[in-house]
Design an enzyme around this catalytic site. Structure first.
Site, mmCIF file in Angstrom:
data_model
loop_
_atom_site.group_PDB
_atom_site.id
_atom_site.type_symbol
_atom_site.label_atom_id
_atom_site.label_comp_id
_atom_site.label_asym_id
_atom_site.label_seq_id
_atom_site.Cartn_x
_atom_site.Cartn_y
_atom_site.Cartn_z
ATOM 1 N N LYS A 234 0.830 -1.212 0.000
ATOM 2 C CA LYS A 234 0.000 0.000 0.000
ATOM 3 C C LYS A 234 0.862 1.259 0.000
ATOM 4 O O LYS A 234 2.064 1.220 0.231
ATOM 5 C CB LYS A 234 -0.969 -0.039 1.187
ATOM 6 N N ARG A 269 -2.451 -9.661 6.140
ATOM 7 C CA ARG A 269 -2.973 -9.976 4.801
ATOM 8 C C ARG A 269 -1.920 -9.542 3.785
ATOM 9 O O ARG A 269 -1.642 -8.348 3.660
ATOM 10 C CB ARG A 269 -4.295 -9.228 4.599
HETATM 11 N N1 HH2 Z 1 -7.089 -4.416 1.712
HETATM 12 C C1 HH2 Z 1 -7.500 -4.620 0.446
HETATM 13 C C2 HH2 Z 1 -8.541 -5.506 0.162
HETATM 14 N N2 HH2 Z 1 -9.149 -6.202 1.155
HETATM 15 N N3 HH2 Z 1 -9.362 -6.720 3.437
HETATM 16 C C3 HH2 Z 1 -8.988 -6.519 4.722
HETATM 17 N N4 HH2 Z 1 -9.589 -7.179 5.712
HETATM 18 N N5 HH2 Z 1 -7.965 -5.645 5.042
HETATM 19 C C4 HH2 Z 1 -7.316 -4.934 4.086
HETATM 20 O O1 HH2 Z 1 -6.413 -4.130 4.448
HETATM 21 C C5 HH2 Z 1 -7.702 -5.104 2.725
HETATM 22 C C6 HH2 Z 1 -8.744 -6.030 2.436
HETATM 23 C C7 HH2 Z 1 -6.819 -3.887 -0.673
HETATM 24 O O2 HH2 Z 1 -5.749 -4.617 -1.192
HETATM 25 P P1 HH2 Z 1 -5.787 -5.478 -2.544
HETATM 26 O O3 HH2 Z 1 -6.778 -6.593 -2.413
HETATM 27 O O4 HH2 Z 1 -4.427 -5.920 -2.881
HETATM 28 O O5 HH2 Z 1 -6.212 -4.465 -3.670
HETATM 29 P P2 HH2 Z 1 -7.571 -4.192 -4.433
HETATM 30 O O6 HH2 Z 1 -8.574 -3.740 -3.432
HETATM 31 O O7 HH2 Z 1 -7.199 -3.122 -5.431
HETATM 32 O O8 HH2 Z 1 -7.997 -5.472 -5.084
#
Ligand code: HH2
Length: 295
Positions: A234, A269
């Site tokens: 992030k 995560r």
């Molecule tokens: N961050 C993202 C998505 N889901 N769930 C939880 N519980 N905590 C988090 O910090 C979190 C999450 C965002 O990351 P990512 O899935 O890599 O990206 P995108 O939302 O663009 O798919």
């Protein structure tokens, strides 16, 4: 520290660090476990488009379990700032076949990363073990799905929604406001019959870098619920490490998550499970004590 999420669903006994027991099952682990990210999206901020096909997503999830993930988190909607909302049928088509395949293998613990109760319900029917709701169970229908199915939930804090959340977020006291809200939501969910809850301050969801740093420094946030932290790749990592926007961020992510683990996080995560597994193992070996990822 030993952690546990209770479920009415039986769970595979062979996944990293899991012990099934009794009627229904508990997912139990000690120290800080790894949740591996599987984005079946074209537009996720760091891995969009890599795991769009069912084949690629299943293979990636299996790799993450082999690398040491306790849970694989399957998501079909990007929640990056200003991401487009994904229609229900598309989110279902992206995630459910992947969950069905992983559940049929019986070798993974699966969470569904969604804000839609219909997706959560279909994912549970397909074999998911945990609901990861970045909407923080604000939708009563989501609480009802988890309660009626007896499935544990991850309750994440997000200010607003992805379309506006990074438009100058403001708090009087970010730690008190975020933790207070999470405890209210978790308590409400348990009272409504959700068997077990993990809370997550939502790094990057309606927060500046300073807000995110304050939340890290306030860990473990509470001793009432296990805490999940997701900082992988992030912007906070980019800013703290003074990186160009396109530079890889996994080393910085490992540092942030190791910090979180030492401050009592129950789970992190992450995209790069192998790198985290290696770093946590070396840290544990050097400390020679109850470090992260004992199980
Ligand atoms: N961050 C993202 C998505 N889901 N769930 C939880 N519980 N905590 C988090 O910090 C979190 C999450 C965002 O990351 P990512 O899935 O890599 O990206 P995108 O939302 O663009 O798919």
């Amino acid at each position: 520290m030993q952690w546990r999420l209770d479920s009415h669903r039986s769970i595979p006994a062979s996944v990293n660090g899991v012990h099934a027991e009794g009627r229904g099952s508990s997912i139990r682990w000690t120290g800080c476990a790894l949740m591996g990210v599987v984005n079946t999206t074209p537009d996720s901020f760091s891995d969009g488009g890599l795991y769009l096909s069912e084949e690629a997503a299943v293979a990636h999830a299996q790799r993450l379990v082999a690398d040491g993930a306790l849970l694989v988190d399957i998501g079909g909607e990007s929640t990056r700032p200003r991401a487009d909302v994904v229609p229900l049928d598309i989110e279902l088509a992206r995630t459910i076949p992947v969950i069905e395949r992983l559940a049929a293998d019986g070798e993974a613990l699966i969470s569904i990363d969604t804000r839609k109760p219909e997706v959560a319900a279909a994912a549970i029917a397909a074999g998911a073990h945990v609901v990861n709701d970045v909407g923080g169970l604000r939708d009563p229908a989501m609480v009802e799905v988890c309660a009626s199915e007896g499935i544990p939930a991850i309750v994440m804090h997000m200010r607003g929604d992805p379309s506006t959340m990074q438009d100058d977020p403001q708090y009087d006291d970010v730690v008190a406001e975020v933790v207070g809200w999470l405890i209210e939501q978790a308590t409400m969910a348990v009272a409504a019959g959700v068997p077990s809850v993990m809370i997550d301050p939502g790094i990057g969801f309606g927060k500046s870098v300073e807000h995110n740093v304050a939340l890290f420094r306030a860990l473990p946030l509470t001793d009432r619920y296990p805490v999940l932290i997701g900082a992988s790749r992030k912007r906070t990592i980019q800013v703290l490490a003074q990186l160009d926007e396109a530079a890889p961020r996994d080393s910085g992510s490992v540092a942030a998550h190791l910090f979180a683990a030492h401050r009592g996080a129950a789970m992190v995560r992450v995209h790069d499970v192998a790198a985290h597994r290696q770093a946590f193992a070396v840290d544990r070996g050097l400390r020679g004590d109850a470090g992260p990822m004992e199980s």
